[in-house]
Design an enzyme around this catalytic site. Structure first.
Site, PDB file in Angstrom:
ATOM      1  N   TRP A  11      44.190  32.065  34.492  1.00  0.00           N
ATOM      2  CA  TRP A  11      45.338  32.309  35.363  1.00  0.00           C
ATOM      3  C   TRP A  11      44.918  33.063  36.615  1.00  0.00           C
ATOM      4  CZ3 TRP A  11      47.469  36.798  37.306  1.00  0.00           C
ATOM      5  CH2 TRP A  11      48.739  36.702  37.861  1.00  0.00           C
ATOM      6  N   HIS A  12      43.923  33.928  36.478  1.00  0.00           N
ATOM      7  CA  HIS A  12      43.517  34.767  37.610  1.00  0.00           C
ATOM      8  C   HIS A  12      42.775  33.996  38.695  1.00  0.00           C
ATOM      9  CE1 HIS A  12      44.543  38.164  34.970  1.00  0.00           C
ATOM     10  NE2 HIS A  12      44.630  38.859  36.080  1.00  0.00           N
ATOM     11  N   GLY A  13      42.177  32.887  38.365  1.00  0.00           N
ATOM     12  CA  GLY A  13      41.504  32.155  39.424  1.00  0.00           C
ATOM     13  C   GLY A  13      40.667  31.002  38.931  1.00  0.00           C
TER      14      GLY A  13
END
Length: 479
Positions: free
Chosen positions: A325-327
C-alpha cells in the site's frame, strides 16, 4: 496545497470566516462550502484529478443507494464488487501499473528472455491511497448493513473530500465522520483553542523536527557509500524521526484543523516510539490504516480465530499488503515482511496483547525492563525503516552491510548538535504527554497562564526560525 505553506495560511482563515460568519445558519450551505473549499484545496495541486475524486465519490454514493433498496444478495455482492474493482482499479493503474510492467520484464530477464513492454508516464494523484480506502469503507459498511447509506449527496461529497485529512489521512470511517456532517455544528472556543494547539504541535513536528532530520537523512542515504558505519546509523536515526515527525505532524495539523470547524477525527498516532513490543507499535503507528486492514482484510480472512497456520498466514498477508500500500517498490514489501517477522514470535507466544496500557502510566520514568523493551522495539523499527527509505533493495542491503564495518565504532562524520538537541527536547515533551491525544494537550495546563503562553510563543518562534523559503512536501503525499 501544503499545510506548511503561505497559501494555506491565507486559505484557512478565509474558509474559517466564511464557515462561521456567512454560512453558519444553514447546515447545507456549510457543507457545500466545505466541498468547494476541499476541491480548491485539492485542485491547487493539480486540478485535472478533481474529476477522479468526484467520479469515485458519485459512484460510491450511487452504489450506497442501490444497496439500500436491493435485497437480492447476489446483486448486493455485485454492487459491492463494482465499488471495489473501480476504486482499486484506479489505485492500481495510477500507483502500480509501471511497477507490474517492470517486474514482469525483470522476471523474464532472469531466465534469459528479453520482453519489451511500454511503461507510462503516470502522475500519481496525491492522496489516492487515502480517499480510496475511505470511500471503500463506506461501501463495505453499507453492504454489511453496519451503516445506513446517505441520501445527502453534499454531505457525502464533503465526507470524501474533507480537506484537512484528504491527502494524507487519518483514513476516517464513514461511521465516525459522515454523521458529523448531518448535525449542526456550534463554535466552541475551547475546542478551537485545542485545535490550534494541536496544529502548533504538528507544525513543530514537521518544520522543526522532520525537515531538519530530512536534510541529514537525505545527505547520508544519497551518499551512503562514502560514510562510516556510525554515520549510516545516524542517517537511519534521522530518517526514523523524520518520518514520525512528518507523518504524525500532518495528522496533528489535520485533526487540529478539523476541530476548528467543529469536527472530531480519530487519533492516528499514539507515541509509537515508546512501544514495548512490535504489536504495541502497530497499535500506535498509523492507527487509521492498521485498523482499516484489521477490519476489512484481517478479520474477513479469519483473523485470529483459526489455527496457528491461519493466524500466521493472515499476519503475513496484512503486513505485505500494508507494505505494498505504501508504494510500488520492492523495498516496501521487504519492509512489510520484516514487520511480519517481528510480529510472528509475539503471535506464536500469544503475547501480542500484553502491552495495552501506556508505558510507565503512573510513573515519571519506565522500569528497567520497560526501558530495554522500548530500546529493542525502537531498534527493530530503525532497522526496518532503512528499507522504507532506500531507493531499492540493493541500496538497502549495501547500506546495512556498510553499517557493520570497522568504522561503526568511530565518531559519526555527521552529527549536527542543534538537530540532536531538538530531537532530545522533542522526545522529552512527547514522553511527558504520552497519556494524551497529543503531547502538549495538557502540558502546563495547571501552571500559570504566563508560563503556558511563554511556552507557546517559544514554539512559534522556533517554527519561524526553522521555516525555509521552499516548503518541504509531506512524505506521505507520495503514497
Amino acid at each position: 496545497m501544503l499545510f506548511n505553506s503561505l497559501d494555506f495560511a491565507v486559505f484557512l482563515p478565509i474558509v474559517f470566516v466564511l464557515y462561521w460568519f456567512v454560512t453558519a445558519k444553514n447546515l447545507k450551505y456549510q457543507n457545500l462550502l466545505l466541498v468547494v473549499a476541499s476541491y480548491v484545496f485539492y485542485g491547487w495541486w493539480d486540478w485535472r484529478f478533481l474529476s477522479l475524486i468526484a467520479f469515485s465519490s458519485i459512484l460510491d454514493y450511487g452504489i450506497g443507494l442501490r444497496l439500500l433498496h436491493e435485497e437480492n444478495e447476489r446483486k448486493r455482492k455485485a454492487f459491492l464488487w463494482l465499488s471495489i474493482c473501480v476504486n482499486i482499479g484506479f489505485l492500481g493503474f495510477f500507483k502500480y501499473y509501471n511497477f507490474f510492467v517492470e517486474s514482469f520484464i525483470d522476471a523474464f530477464s532472469l531466465f534469459g528472455t528479453q520482453v519489451s513492454a511500454n511503461t507510462l508516464h503516470i502522475i500519481l494523484p496525491v492522496g489516492i491511497s487515502f480517499y480510496t480506502f475511505q470511500t471503500l469503507s463506506y461501501s463495505i459498511d453499507v453492504y454489511r448493513r453496519k451503516l445506513e447509506p446517505t441520501k445527502d449527496v453534499i454531505s457525502f461529497l464533503a465526507f470524501v473530500s474533507f480537506f484537512p485529512q484528504l491527502v494524507a489521512g487519518p483514513i476516517e470511517r464513514a461511521t465516525n465522520l459522515l454523521p458529523q456532517f448531518y448535525k449542526k455544528r456550534q463554535f466552541h472556543y475551547s475546542q478551537a483553542v485545542d485545535g490550534c494547539k494541536q496544529i502548533l504541535w504538528g507544525l513543530f513536528k514537521k518544520i522543526v523536527i522532520a525537515d531538519n532530520c530530512a536534510e541529514y537523512a537525505n545527505m547520508i542515504f544519497n551518499n551512503s557509500d562514502n560514510y562510516s558505519g556510525s554515520t549510516l546509523v545516524m542517517g537511519a536515526l534521522f530518517f526514523t524521526f523524520q518520518i514520525y515527525g512528518d507523518f504524525s505532524g500532518y495528522s496533528d495539523i489535520a485533526i487540529g484543523t478539523s476541530r476548528l470547524f467543529g469536527f472530531n477525527l480519530k487519533q492516528n498516532f499514539a507515541f509509537p516510539y515508546f512501544s514495548r513490543d512490535m504489536a504495541e507499535f502497530w497499535r500506535r503507528w498509523h492507527i487509521s490504516l492498521s485498523t482499516w486492514f484489521r477490519d476489512y482484510l484481517y478479520i474477513p480472512l479469519g483473523g485470529s480465530h483459526g489455527g496457528t497456520w491461519m493466524k500466521v498466514r493472515n499476519t503475513f498477508i496484512i503486513f505485505l499488503v500494508s507494505g505494498f500500500w505504501h508504494g510500488a517498490n520492492w523495498t516496501f514489501i521487504v519492509w512489510g515482511l520484516l514487520n511480519a517477522l517481528y510480529f510472528l514470535p509475539l503471535l506464536l507466544a500469544k503475547s501480542n496483547r500484553n502491552n495495552l496500557d501506556v508505558v510507565a502510566e503512573n510513573a515519571n520514568i519506565p522500569s528497567v525492563k520497560e526501558f530495554f523493551q522500548m530500546l529493542l522495539t525502537f531498534s527493530l523499527s530503525v532497522f526496518a525503516w532503512i528499507f522504507f527509505r532506500a531507493e531499492n533493495v540493493s541500496h538497502a542491503w549495501n547500506y546495512i552491510v556498510n553499517i557493520f564495518k570497522d568504522s561503526l565504532f568511530k565518531l559519526p562524520e555527521v552529527r549536527p548538535t542543534n538537530v540532536i538537541i531538538l530531537i532530545v527536547v522533542f522526545m522529552f515533551i512527547e514522553w511527558l504527554g504520552r497519556t494524551q491525544q497529543y503531547a502538549i494537550e495538557l502540558l502546563l495546563i495547571k501552571q500559570n497562564k504566563v508560563l503556558r503562553w511563554s511556552f507557546y510563543m517559544v514554539l512559534i518562534a522556533i517554527i519561524f526560525i526553522y521555516t525555509s523559503e521552499e516548503q518541504q512536501e509531506f512524505i506521505y503525499f507520495q503514497f
